[in-house]
Design a protein around this motif. Structure first.
Motif, PDB file in Angstrom:
ATOM      1  N   UNK A 131     -17.522  28.792  39.004  1.00 48.47           N
ATOM      2  CA  UNK A 131     -16.127  29.226  38.923  1.00 48.47           C
ATOM      3  C   UNK A 131     -15.236  28.166  38.278  1.00 48.47           C
ATOM      4  N   UNK A 132     -15.362  26.926  38.753  1.00 45.19           N
ATOM      5  CA  UNK A 132     -14.438  25.882  38.336  1.00 45.19           C
ATOM      6  C   UNK A 132     -14.625  25.484  36.875  1.00 45.19           C
ATOM      7  N   UNK A 133     -15.871  25.297  36.444  1.00 40.42           N
ATOM      8  CA  UNK A 133     -16.097  24.920  35.051  1.00 40.42           C
ATOM      9  C   UNK A 133     -15.692  26.048  34.103  1.00 40.42           C
ATOM     10  N   UNK A 134     -15.926  27.289  34.534  1.00 38.95           N
ATOM     11  CA  UNK A 134     -15.525  28.425  33.709  1.00 38.95           C
ATOM     12  C   UNK A 134     -14.005  28.490  33.586  1.00 38.95           C
ATOM     13  N   UNK A 135     -13.303  28.286  34.707  1.00 38.83           N
ATOM     14  CA  UNK A 135     -11.840  28.359  34.684  1.00 38.83           C
ATOM     15  C   UNK A 135     -11.243  27.283  33.793  1.00 38.83           C
ATOM     16  N   UNK A 136     -11.731  26.059  33.913  1.00 41.09           N
ATOM     17  CA  UNK A 136     -11.195  24.965  33.107  1.00 41.09           C
ATOM     18  C   UNK A 136     -11.514  25.179  31.628  1.00 41.09           C
ATOM     19  N   UNK A 137     -12.725  25.598  31.323  1.00 39.77           N
ATOM     20  CA  UNK A 137     -13.119  25.786  29.922  1.00 39.77           C
ATOM     21  C   UNK A 137     -12.329  26.908  29.260  1.00 39.77           C
ATOM     22  N   UNK A 138     -12.202  28.033  29.954  1.00 38.76           N
ATOM     23  CA  UNK A 138     -11.523  29.189  29.368  1.00 38.76           C
ATOM     24  C   UNK A 138     -10.019  28.966  29.220  1.00 38.76           C
ATOM     25  N   UNK A 139      -9.484  27.977  29.922  1.00 35.75           N
ATOM     26  CA  UNK A 139      -8.054  27.696  29.823  1.00 35.75           C
ATOM     27  C   UNK A 139      -7.709  26.845  28.605  1.00 35.75           C
ATOM     28  N   UNK A 140      -8.716  26.355  27.885  1.00 33.17           N
ATOM     29  CA  UNK A 140      -8.474  25.457  26.759  1.00 33.17           C
ATOM     30  C   UNK A 140      -8.268  26.253  25.468  1.00 33.17           C
ATOM     31  N   UNK A 141      -7.490  25.690  24.533  1.00 34.22           N
ATOM     32  CA  UNK A 141      -7.152  26.428  23.310  1.00 34.22           C
ATOM     33  C   UNK A 141      -8.179  26.318  22.192  1.00 34.22           C
ATOM     34  N   UNK A 142      -9.113  25.392  22.280  1.00 34.51           N
ATOM     35  CA  UNK A 142     -10.076  25.222  21.197  1.00 34.51           C
ATOM     36  C   UNK A 142     -11.423  24.787  21.769  1.00 34.51           C
ATOM     37  N   UNK A 143     -12.440  24.820  20.929  1.00 31.85           N
ATOM     38  CA  UNK A 143     -13.808  24.546  21.379  1.00 31.85           C
ATOM     39  C   UNK A 143     -13.986  23.111  21.841  1.00 31.85           C
ATOM     40  N   UNK A 144     -13.395  22.172  21.134  1.00 38.92           N
ATOM     41  CA  UNK A 144     -13.539  20.764  21.523  1.00 38.92           C
ATOM     42  C   UNK A 144     -12.985  20.528  22.930  1.00 38.92           C
ATOM     43  N   UNK A 145     -11.787  21.045  23.191  1.00 39.27           N
ATOM     44  CA  UNK A 145     -11.180  20.879  24.513  1.00 39.27           C
ATOM     45  C   UNK A 145     -12.004  21.607  25.571  1.00 39.27           C
ATOM     46  N   UNK A 146     -12.540  22.772  25.228  1.00 39.83           N
ATOM     47  CA  UNK A 146     -13.356  23.520  26.188  1.00 39.83           C
ATOM     48  C   UNK A 146     -14.620  22.754  26.548  1.00 39.83           C
ATOM     49  N   UNK A 147     -15.235  22.123  25.571  1.00 34.98           N
ATOM     50  CA  UNK A 147     -16.437  21.331  25.841  1.00 34.98           C
ATOM     51  C   UNK A 147     -16.122  20.129  26.721  1.00 34.98           C
ATOM     52  N   UNK A 148     -15.013  19.464  26.434  1.00 36.24           N
ATOM     53  CA  UNK A 148     -14.617  18.318  27.260  1.00 36.24           C
ATOM     54  C   UNK A 148     -14.326  18.770  28.683  1.00 36.24           C
ATOM     55  N   UNK A 149     -13.563  19.854  28.819  1.00 34.59           N
ATOM     56  CA  UNK A 149     -13.232  20.357  30.145  1.00 34.59           C
ATOM     57  C   UNK A 149     -14.458  20.762  30.935  1.00 34.59           C
ATOM     58  N   UNK A 150     -15.382  21.444  30.274  1.00 34.57           N
ATOM     59  CA  UNK A 150     -16.606  21.871  30.939  1.00 34.57           C
ATOM     60  C   UNK A 150     -17.428  20.667  31.400  1.00 34.57           C
ATOM     61  N   UNK A 151     -17.585  19.688  30.517  1.00 32.55           N
ATOM     62  CA  UNK A 151     -18.424  18.529  30.833  1.00 32.55           C
ATOM     63  C   UNK A 151     -17.832  17.686  31.948  1.00 32.55           C
ATOM     64  N   UNK A 152     -16.546  17.380  31.851  1.00 36.70           N
ATOM     65  CA  UNK A 152     -15.906  16.517  32.854  1.00 36.70           C
ATOM     66  C   UNK A 152     -15.845  17.229  34.204  1.00 36.70           C
ATOM     67  N   UNK A 153     -15.480  18.497  34.203  1.00 36.82           N
ATOM     68  CA  UNK A 153     -15.435  19.244  35.460  1.00 36.82           C
ATOM     69  C   UNK A 153     -16.816  19.342  36.084  1.00 36.82           C
ATOM     70  N   UNK A 154     -17.811  19.716  35.282  1.00 33.18           N
ATOM     71  CA  UNK A 154     -19.159  19.875  35.805  1.00 33.18           C
ATOM     72  C   UNK A 154     -19.736  18.581  36.346  1.00 33.18           C
ATOM     73  N   UNK A 155     -19.581  17.496  35.595  1.00 36.09           N
ATOM     74  CA  UNK A 155     -20.134  16.213  36.028  1.00 36.09           C
ATOM     75  C   UNK A 155     -19.444  15.708  37.291  1.00 36.09           C
ATOM     76  N   UNK A 156     -18.115  15.737  37.290  1.00 31.68           N
ATOM     77  CA  UNK A 156     -17.361  15.262  38.458  1.00 31.68           C
ATOM     78  C   UNK A 156     -17.694  16.077  39.696  1.00 31.68           C
ATOM     79  N   UNK A 157     -17.697  17.383  39.534  1.00 33.58           N
ATOM     80  CA  UNK A 157     -17.936  18.263  40.676  1.00 33.58           C
ATOM     81  C   UNK A 157     -19.365  18.136  41.190  1.00 33.58           C
ATOM     82  N   UNK A 158     -20.327  18.032  40.280  1.00 30.82           N
ATOM     83  CA  UNK A 158     -21.729  17.940  40.692  1.00 30.82           C
ATOM     84  C   UNK A 158     -21.987  16.658  41.475  1.00 30.82           C
ATOM     85  N   UNK A 159     -21.471  15.544  40.974  1.00 34.12           N
ATOM     86  CA  UNK A 159     -21.687  14.258  41.647  1.00 34.12           C
ATOM     87  C   UNK A 159     -20.997  14.245  43.006  1.00 34.12           C
TER      88      UNK A 159
END
Length: 256
Positions: A131-159
């Motif tokens: 849910x969280x990585x999808x929400x952050x990624x889909x809220x971004x305006x471009x692919x680069x921002x979506x990739x950053x949001x997905x990676x940072x959210x996923x890594x932080x949340x997983x750890x």
């Protein structure tokens, strides 16, 4: 050979066309990282509640940690240990958790197009589609921002989720009977806290309300874990009623 004909210039009075496409309104990387860290930290700390709940349901330390490491979808984890704590059949509990987790497959369909990750990375990234990585990624305006949001959210949340799961399970073993401390309510409370902000439309609220009624209504008469499966019927029921209502309104307009 490419056409060398120059396009006709736009009239001087015409305003410039707004930018379109993935890079229409790029956000600074720092802003994306800040938002992603906020989500990851806030939700990651909830792993403590899962560790406590899982230990209170009778799962061992290794079993609890394995669920967070390998399953890593909070709502399904809470549903599984909640059904087990209520004395439900393990297969029924697993089925309820599985159906609750199928929503991530729909997230994956959308994120696969948005992120367009290299093939070798996709199996690893799929583990972070929640849910969280999808929400952050889909809220971004471009692919680069979506990739950053997905990676940072996923890594932080997983750890954090796995770390706090371990701490919660160890803490539950140290304090003994979690029911005596009221910690058996931690799982449902966290789940509701995560769910409530997502209910933004009338349809979503209707589905949630009907699911609560079905789940609580069948709780006294069905084995533990089965009411969760029954509650899943709320979504198709509400959508069917909504479709009938829309069709009826359309027929009235046609008759006029």
């Amino acid at each position: 050979m490419a056409d060398q004909t120059a396009p006709a210039p736009a009239p001087a009075s015409a305003p410039p066309a707004p930018p379109t496409g993935p890079g229409a309104a790029a956000r600074p990387d720092r802003a994306v990282v800040r938002d992603a860290l906020g989500v990851g930290v806030a939700v990651g700390l909830s792993g403590f509640a899962f560790g406590v709940t899982s230990a209170g349901a009778g799962l061992g330390l290794l079993q609890t940690c394995a669920l967070s490491l390998l399953v890593f979808t909070g709502a399904s984890q809470f549903a599984l240990v909640g059904a087990l704590a209520a004395g439900g059949n393990p297969f029924t509990a697993a089925a309820g958790a599985f159906f609750l987790g199928t929503r991530n497959a729909f997230y994956g369909l959308r994120l696969s197009q948005l992120l367009a990750l290299p093939r070798p990375v996709r199996p690893l990234a799929a583990h972070w589609v929640i849910d969280e990585t999808a929400a952050v990624s889909l809220a971004q305006p471009d692919r680069r921002a979506a990739r950053i949001g997905f990676t940072v959210t996923g890594l932080t949340l997983y750890v954090l989720w796995n770390l706090t799961t371990l701490l919660g399970a160890l803490g539950a073993e140290a304090i003994g009977d979690t029911d005596a401390w009221g910690l058996d309510a931690a799982g449902p409370a966290v789940f509701l806290a995560l769910l409530a902000p997502m209910l933004r439309t009338t349809t979503e609220r209707a589905v949630a309300g009907l699911a609560v009624v079905l789940g609580l209504g069948f709780l006294p008469v069905l084995p533990a874990g089965v009411p969760v499966l029954i509650a899943a019927l709320a979504a198709p029921a509400v959508l069917w009623l909504q479709g009938r209502r829309t069709a009826g309104a359309h027929e009235k307009e046609t008759d006029r």
